[in-house]
Design an enzyme around this catalytic site. Structure first.
Site, PDB file in Angstrom:
ATOM      1  N   LYS A  78      56.104  14.222  25.182  1.00 31.01           N
ATOM      2  CA  LYS A  78      56.878  13.813  26.361  1.00 31.01           C
ATOM      3  C   LYS A  78      58.365  13.748  26.003  1.00 31.01           C
ATOM      4  O   LYS A  78      58.718  13.315  24.888  1.00 31.01           O
ATOM      5  CB  LYS A  78      56.363  12.441  26.829  1.00 31.01           C
ATOM      6  CG  LYS A  78      56.961  11.946  28.137  1.00 31.01           C
ATOM      7  CD  LYS A  78      56.342  10.600  28.566  1.00 31.01           C
ATOM      8  CE  LYS A  78      56.918  10.096  29.879  1.00 31.01           C
ATOM      9  NZ  LYS A  78      56.310   8.827  30.336  1.00 31.01           N
ATOM     10  N   SER A 158      54.839   8.652  35.352  1.00 33.78           N
ATOM     11  CA  SER A 158      55.915   9.509  34.948  1.00 33.78           C
ATOM     12  C   SER A 158      55.525  10.617  33.964  1.00 33.78           C
ATOM     13  O   SER A 158      56.253  11.599  33.836  1.00 33.78           O
ATOM     14  CB  SER A 158      57.027   8.667  34.315  1.00 33.78           C
ATOM     15  OG  SER A 158      56.600   8.086  33.100  1.00 33.78           O
ATOM     16  N   SER A 182      52.121   4.941  33.703  1.00 33.39           N
ATOM     17  CA  SER A 182      52.536   6.343  33.552  1.00 33.39           C
ATOM     18  C   SER A 182      51.679   7.201  32.644  1.00 33.39           C
ATOM     19  O   SER A 182      51.887   8.412  32.585  1.00 33.39           O
ATOM     20  CB  SER A 182      53.970   6.410  33.055  1.00 33.39           C
ATOM     21  OG  SER A 182      54.841   6.203  34.124  1.00 33.39           O
TER      22      SER A 182
HETATM   23  N1  GLN Z   1      55.432   4.324  38.318  1.00 31.90           N
HETATM   24  C1  GLN Z   1      55.945   3.174  37.637  1.00 31.90           C
HETATM   25  C2  GLN Z   1      57.429   3.086  37.792  1.00 31.90           C
HETATM   26  O1  GLN Z   1      57.955   3.891  38.469  1.00 31.90           O
HETATM   27  C3  GLN Z   1      55.523   3.185  36.202  1.00 31.90           C
HETATM   28  C4  GLN Z   1      56.312   4.096  35.373  1.00 31.90           C
HETATM   29  C5  GLN Z   1      55.897   4.081  33.951  1.00 31.90           C
HETATM   30  O2  GLN Z   1      54.829   3.583  33.599  1.00 31.90           O
HETATM   31  N2  GLN Z   1      56.781   4.581  33.120  1.00 31.90           N
HETATM   32  O3  GLN Z   1      58.075   2.235  37.264  1.00 31.90           O
END
Ligand code: GLN
Length: 495
Positions: A78, A158, A182
Site C-alpha cells: 500500500k 482505503s 480499511s
Molecule cells: N473509512 C474510514 C475513514 O474514512 C476508515 C479509514 C481507514 O481505516 N483508514 O476514516
C-alpha cells in the site's frame, strides 16, 4: 499448475520449496498480470526492476536452503508504507515525488522474510475514505461487476488498490492498513481475507500516520492460511515505535487446526441495524450456524455503546489527523505550491496545503482542528475519548463472560458503484464503517472472511472480532468459518 499469479501464498511457498517453480517465474507472472490490468488502477507505482532483483536473490536463498516464510513470494505494498527510494505518497498530491530515505518496519520485515515487492498500491488519500475515490491517482476499480451490469464498482477503501490487486490475482497478497476498517471493508467488498491485528502488534514506524491511536497494518490475502503466514512476518516488537508491543509472535499458521469445539461466539444485538439488507442479515445467521455446526456455542451478547462508535470515531480520527498532517507544510517533504513575489511563510503554508490536499483531507483537517479548539475540546474531543473507553469496556465485559470471539457482518452492504456515494452527504460514506470502527476504538483484532455472495453475485464478508493479542485463536476461528463457507467465487476477467 494453475497460472502462477493465481496461487495463494501458501501454495506458492510449497511449490517453491519443492522446486516446482521459481520466484522469478512467479514474479514475472505477476508483472505480466499487472501490466495487463491498468484498467483497475490498482498499482500506481510499479517496481519491476526491484521485483526481479529481489526474486533472483530469493531464488538463491531457496537454493541455499535458507527460505524464510515469505521467501520469493511477490506482493504489493500500500502506498501508505514508506519504501526506501520508491515513491511513497499516501495517494496525496502533497507528497508527490517523495522518495523516502528509509523503509517502514513492516515492509522491511517482509523484505527480510524474502517477500518480493511488485510496486505500490492505490488507496484513499492519507487512508481517509471507504471507496478509494479520494486518491490523487484517481479511483481504483474492483475486478467484480454485478451480474449483467457493466457499471464499475468500488473495491472499497482505503486499501482499495490492495483489495483490487489481490482479488484480480495481480499479486499473491498485499499489505493494508486499517484505522477504522480499511483492511476489512475492502476485503469484504472483493471476496478476500483481511485481518487488522491488535493495536501494537505491527510497528507503525514508517507508515504515514493518519490517526496514530487507531492505525494498524495487516495483510490482505486470498485465504486465512495466507493471512496467518503473512501476519507473522509483519508483526513483532519494534523499538522505533513506542506503541509496538514487546510480545512474542506465535506461529499463527500452526494454530490453524479448524477445531473450534466449545468456543463461545458472541452475536451482538446492537449490530442488527435498521434498514440492513436482508442478504446481510441472512449471511450473518448462516455464519453463526456454520460455527455452531463446527462445535462452537453461539451466545447472544450486548455491546451497549455501539451506537456511539461512529460519531466518536469521526471526532477522534480527524482530531489526530489534523495534528499528524500539520507536518505537511511545503518545507520538508513533497510539493510546495508556486509562490508569488511578496508571499511569506503563511502564504507558503496556505497555498501548499490548499493545492496539495484533496477535499476529504481538508474536511478532516477542519473537523479535527474544530473539535480540538479551546472552546470545543471538552464538548467533542474529550467526550469522544470517554465514549471510546466505554466501548472498550463493552468488549472487556463480554470477554470476561467467557466469549472467545464476536461474529458480525463486515459491511452494511455489498460494494457500491463508483460515484454513487462520493457525491452524497459525507455521512453516507462514513456509515460504511459502522461495523468496523468499534474494533479500532477498542484496539482489538478483527478479521473479514468472504462468506457468500448477494443476488447480484457480489461478495459479502463476515467479521470476527477477537480478544486482544489472540490473533492465533481468531485466525483459527476464521479458518473454521472459511472451511464451512467454502467461498470460491472469482470475478470474471473483463479488464
Ligand atoms: N473509512 C474510514 C475513514 O474514512 C476508515 C479509514 C481507514 O481505516 N483508514 O476514516
Amino acid at each position: 499448475m494453475t497460472e502462477l499469479n493465481k496461487l495463494t501464498l501458501s501454495d506458492a511457498r510449497d511449490a517453491l520449496r519443492k522446486g516446482e517453480t521459481t520466484s522469478v517465474e512467479l514474479t514475472e507472472a505477476c508483472l505480466k498480470a499487472i501490466d495487463a490490468a491498468d484498467a483497475l488502477n490498482a498499482f500506481v507505482h510499479k517496481t519491476p526492476e526491484i521485483a526481479l532483483e529481489r526474486a533472483k536473490a530469493a531464488d538463491a536463498r531457496i537454493n541455499a536452503g535458507d527460505a524464510p516464510a515469505m521467501c520469493g513470494l511477490p506482493i504489493g505494498i500500500k502506498d501508505l508504507f514508506c519504501t526506501k527510494g520508491v515513491d511513497s505518497q499516501a495517494a496525496s498530491g502533497i507528497l508527490e515525488g517523495f522518495k523516502p530515505e528509509y523503509e517502514s518496519t513492516v515492509s522491511q520485515q517482509l523484505q527480510d522474510s524474502g517477500a518480493v515487492m511488485l510496486g505500490k498500491l492505490n488507496m484513499d488519500e492519507f487512508a481517509m475514505g471507504s471507496s478509494n475515490e479520494t486518491s490523487v491517482y484517481g479511483n481504483a476499480v474492483s475486478p467484480w461487476r454485478r451480474a449483467d451490469d457493466e457499471a464499475q464498482l468500488t473495491p472499497g477503501g482505503s486499501s482499495g488498490g490492495s483489495a483490487s490487486a489481490v482479488a484480480a490475482d495481480l499479486c499473491l497478497a498485499a499489505t493494508g492498513t486499517d484505522t477504522g476498517g480499511s483492511i476489512r471493508q475492502p476485503a469484504a467488498f472483493t471476496g478476500i481475507t483481511g485481518i487488522k491485528p491488535t493495536y501494537g502488534r505491527c510497528s507503525r514506524w514508517g507508515v504515514v500516520a493518519f490517526a496514530s491511536s487507531l492505525d494498524q497494518a495487516g495483510p490482505m490475502t486470498k485465504s486465512v492460511r495466507d493471512a496467518a503466514m503473512m501476519l507473522e512476518a509483519m508483526c513483532g516488537h519494534d523499538p522505533k515505535d513506542s506503541t509496538s508491543a514487546d510480545l512474542a509472535v506465535p506461529n499463527f499458521e500452526a494454530m490453524l487446526t479448524g477445531d473450534i469445539k466449545g468456543k463461545k461466539i458472541g452475536i451482538p444485538r446492537e449490530y442488527r441495524m435498521d434498514g440492513m439488507p436482508a442478504e446481510i442479515e441472512k449471511l450473518w445467521s448462516e455464519g453463526a450456524e456454520m460455527l455452531r455446526a463446527a462445535g462452537a456455542e453461539i451466545v447472544d451478547i450486548s455491546l451497549p455503546h455501539t451506537k456511539y462508535a461512529l460519531p466518536a470515531y469521526y471526532v477522534i480520527a480527524p482530531a489526530e489527523a489534523s495534528s499528524n498532517l500539520a507536518r505537511y507544510d511545503g518545507v520538508r517533504y513533497g510539493q510546495r505550491a508556486t509562490l508569488e513575489a511578496g508571499d511569506g511563510i503563511t502564504e507558503m503554508y496556505e497555498k501548499t496545503r490548499a493545492a496539495g490536499f484533496g477535499h476529504e483531507v481538508q474536511r478532516r483537517v477542519m473537523v479535527g482542528t474544530y473539535v480540538l479548539s479551546a472552546g470545543f475540546y471538552d464538548a467533542y474531543y474529550n467526550r469522544a475519548r470517554k465514549v471510546r473507553t466505554l466501548i472498550k469496556k463493552d468488549f472487556e465485559d463480554v470477554f470476561a463472560q467467557g466469549i472467545d470471539a464476536i461474529l458480525t457482518p463486515a459491511t452494511p452492504s455489498a460494494a457500491f458503484g463508483l460515484g454513487e456515494m462520493i457525491d452524497a452527504d459525507p455521512v453516507q460514506m462514513y456509515l460504511n464503517d459502522v461495523f468496523t470502527v468499534t474494533v479500532n476504538l477498542a484496539g482489538l483484532p478483527g478479521i473479514s472472511v468472504p462468506a457468500g455472495v448477494d443476488a447480484q453475485g457480489l461478495p459479502l464478508g463476515l467479521q470476527l472480532i477477537g480478544r486482544p493479542w489472540e490473533e492465533g485463536d481468531l485466525l483459527n476461528t476464521a479458518y473454521a468459518l472459511e472451511e464451512a463457507a467454502g467461498f470460491v467465487a472469482k470475478p470474471g476477467h473483463w479488464w
